[in-house]
Design an enzyme around this catalytic site. Structure first.
Site, PDB file in Angstrom:
ATOM      1  CB  SER A 142       6.014  -4.910  16.243  1.00 25.79           C
ATOM      2  OG  SER A 142       6.441  -4.730  14.909  1.00 25.79           O
ATOM      3  CE1 TYR A 156       1.290  -2.445  15.188  1.00 24.54           C
ATOM      4  CE2 TYR A 156       3.451  -2.171  14.165  1.00 24.54           C
ATOM      5  CZ  TYR A 156       2.465  -2.993  14.683  1.00 24.54           C
ATOM      6  OH  TYR A 156       2.655  -4.355  14.698  1.00 24.54           O
TER       7      TYR A 156
HETATM    8  N1  LIG Z   1       1.628  -9.145  10.777  1.00 23.37           N
HETATM    9  C1  LIG Z   1       2.821  -8.668  11.049  1.00 23.37           C
HETATM   10  O1  LIG Z   1       3.676  -8.524  10.163  1.00 23.37           O
HETATM   11  C2  LIG Z   1       3.169  -8.279  12.463  1.00 23.37           C
HETATM   12  C3  LIG Z   1       4.486  -7.885  12.712  1.00 23.37           C
HETATM   13  C4  LIG Z   1       4.839  -7.515  14.013  1.00 23.37           C
HETATM   14  C5  LIG Z   1       3.908  -7.543  15.023  1.00 23.37           C
HETATM   15  N2  LIG Z   1       2.634  -7.916  14.749  1.00 23.37           N
HETATM   16  C6  LIG Z   1       1.685  -7.901  15.871  1.00 23.37           C
HETATM   17  O2  LIG Z   1       1.064  -9.168  15.979  1.00 23.37           O
HETATM   18  C7  LIG Z   1      -0.249  -9.008  16.522  1.00 23.37           C
HETATM   19  C8  LIG Z   1      -1.229  -9.712  15.598  1.00 23.37           C
HETATM   20  O3  LIG Z   1      -1.080  -9.162  14.318  1.00 23.37           O
HETATM   21  P1  LIG Z   1      -1.782  -9.778  13.021  1.00 23.37           P
HETATM   22  O4  LIG Z   1      -0.923  -9.405  11.877  1.00 23.37           O
HETATM   23  O5  LIG Z   1      -2.141 -11.181  13.253  1.00 23.37           O
HETATM   24  O6  LIG Z   1      -3.093  -8.847  12.985  1.00 23.37           O
HETATM   25  P2  LIG Z   1      -4.463  -8.952  12.182  1.00 23.37           P
HETATM   26  O7  LIG Z   1      -4.442 -10.058  11.178  1.00 23.37           O
HETATM   27  O8  LIG Z   1      -4.778  -7.570  11.738  1.00 23.37           O
HETATM   28  O9  LIG Z   1      -5.494  -9.382  13.342  1.00 23.37           O
HETATM   29  C9  LIG Z   1      -5.750  -8.498  14.382  1.00 23.37           C
HETATM   30  C10 LIG Z   1      -6.622  -9.183  15.409  1.00 23.37           C
HETATM   31  O10 LIG Z   1      -6.795  -8.292  16.499  1.00 23.37           O
HETATM   32  C11 LIG Z   1      -8.175  -8.166  16.779  1.00 23.37           C
HETATM   33  N3  LIG Z   1      -8.430  -6.852  17.339  1.00 23.37           N
HETATM   34  C12 LIG Z   1      -8.134  -5.636  16.802  1.00 23.37           C
HETATM   35  N4  LIG Z   1      -8.508  -4.665  17.643  1.00 23.37           N
HETATM   36  C13 LIG Z   1      -9.051  -5.265  18.725  1.00 23.37           C
HETATM   37  C14 LIG Z   1      -9.623  -4.797  19.931  1.00 23.37           C
HETATM   38  N5  LIG Z   1      -9.719  -3.480  20.191  1.00 23.37           N
HETATM   39  N6  LIG Z   1     -10.088  -5.693  20.828  1.00 23.37           N
HETATM   40  C15 LIG Z   1     -10.000  -7.024  20.584  1.00 23.37           C
HETATM   41  N7  LIG Z   1      -9.467  -7.532  19.455  1.00 23.37           N
HETATM   42  C16 LIG Z   1      -9.004  -6.656  18.542  1.00 23.37           C
HETATM   43  C17 LIG Z   1      -8.888  -8.443  15.497  1.00 23.37           C
HETATM   44  O11 LIG Z   1     -10.215  -8.876  15.775  1.00 23.37           O
HETATM   45  P3  LIG Z   1     -11.483  -8.674  14.756  1.00 23.37           P
HETATM   46  O12 LIG Z   1     -10.970  -9.062  13.387  1.00 23.37           O
HETATM   47  O13 LIG Z   1     -12.504  -9.602  15.303  1.00 23.37           O
HETATM   48  O14 LIG Z   1     -11.889  -7.254  14.832  1.00 23.37           O
HETATM   49  C18 LIG Z   1      -8.004  -9.545  14.897  1.00 23.37           C
HETATM   50  O15 LIG Z   1      -8.355 -10.794  15.453  1.00 23.37           O
HETATM   51  C19 LIG Z   1      -0.475  -7.501  16.642  1.00 23.37           C
HETATM   52  O16 LIG Z   1      -0.236  -7.072  17.966  1.00 23.37           O
HETATM   53  C20 LIG Z   1       0.555  -6.918  15.699  1.00 23.37           C
HETATM   54  O17 LIG Z   1       0.934  -5.606  16.074  1.00 23.37           O
HETATM   55  C21 LIG Z   1       2.232  -8.286  13.495  1.00 23.37           C
END
Ligand SMILES: NC(=O)c1ccc[n+]([C@@H]2O[C@H](COP(=O)([O-])OP(=O)(O)OC[C@H]3O[C@@H](n4cnc5c(N)ncnc54)[C@H](OP(=O)(O)O)[C@@H]3O)[C@@H](O)[C@H]2O)c1
Length: 247
Positions: A142, A156
């Site tokens: 991130s 985080y």
């Molecule tokens: N969105 C942003 O702005 C942003 C920015 C920078 C980086 N990121 C990074 O991008 C990645 C994806 O983010 P996102 O925004 O798409 O997140 P999100 O919509 O919150 O989705 C998170 C996903 O991770 C799964 N998950 C959470 N804990 C888990 C565990 N212990 N074991 C297996 N699966 C798990 C969830 O599964 P369930 O729903 O089935 O529980 C869900 O599929 C993350 O690493 C996040 O830090 C996101």
């Protein structure tokens, strides 16, 4: 062709990546934690478009569940050649002075230990030194690793700093074993993650402060991940792509 495992593929960036990898011809292993219905929907969407996918429930912070997930992949006909370490968590916005050890450890267990465990199991299977076919890993970090997320979630942000160091170290460790390891640093992407931080409208609040004046879409992040996994990036390892609209 081959299997690509995407952790946290039931929604957001992981979901978009799973759909795009299937279009590229991978059989996609759709990992999820709680939301079986959403993971099933991703598998069905891939299959409806003529692709191949299956879902795997595993909490990536739990070593035995990670091992069982990779053993389930071993039972498939195709080899695992791609891993997207994407599953990540954050909690309600808070200052450091209000953080508890319990919360910090939960964030690190998923965002750091979980990434390590999935890398370990993937390397065991991909390494040409162990008879594997080689492969590529993308760790989803991130922009928070650079920016620190003050007043929101420094725990985080620090976990993503550790992901960057894992990416650098592992890329050097396995470069001669046919495995490339790269990282991406998304910025403000429209997903449900911001609701977990207590502010569903966070991207819209900050977008005017971004050089590109807008948040990113999960599909834009997926394009970078799929490129890094592909042979088009065959000489790229230990690198990081910023996907933060210029921030
Ligand atoms: N969105 C942003 O702005 C942003 C920015 C920078 C980086 N990121 C990074 O991008 C990645 C994806 O983010 P996102 O925004 O798409 O997140 P999100 O919509 O919150 O989705 C998170 C996903 O991770 C799964 N998950 C959470 N804990 C888990 C565990 N212990 N074991 C297996 N699966 C798990 C969830 O599964 P369930 O729903 O089935 O529980 C869900 O599929 C993350 O690493 C996040 O830090 C996101």
């Amino acid at each position: 062709m081959a299997i690509a495992l995407v952790t946290g593929a039931s929604r957001g960036i992981g979901r978009a990546t799973a759909l795009l990898l299937a279009q590229e011809g991978y059989t996609v292993a759709v990992n999820y934690h709680h939301n079986m219905r959403a993971a099933t929907e991703v598998v069905e969407a891939i299959q409806a478009a003529g692709g191949k996918a299956f879902s795997l429930r595993a909490d990536i912070s739990d070593e035995s569940q990670v091992v069982a997930m990779f053993e389930a992949i071993d039972r498939e006909a195709e080899p695992l050649t791609a891993l997207v370490n994407n599953a990540g968590i954050l909690f309600e916005q808070s200052t450091v002075e209000n953080l508890t050890a319990e919360r910090i450890n939960r964030v690190l267990a998923t965002n750091v230990t979980g990434y390590f465990l999935c890398c370990r199991e993937a390397v065991k299977r991909m390494s040409v030194k162990r008879g594997g076919a080689g492969g590529a890993i993308v760790n989803v970090s991130s922009a928070a690793a650079r920016l620190g997320s003050p007043g929101e979630y420094v725990d985080y942000a620090a976990s993503k700093g550790a992901v960057d160091t894992l990416t650098t170290g592992l890329s050097l460790e396995v470069a001669a074993q046919g495995i490339r390891v790269n990282g991406i640093r998304p910025g403000f992407i429209y997903t449900d993650m911001h609701a977990s931080g207590g502010e569903p409208g966070r991207v819209d609040r900050v977008k005017s402060l971004l050089p590109m004046q807008r948040g990113g879409q999960p599909e834009e992040v997926a394009q970078a991940i799929v490129w890094l996994l592909s042979d088009k990036a065959s000489y790229v390892t230990g690198s990081f792509l910023e996907l933060a609209g210029g921030k």
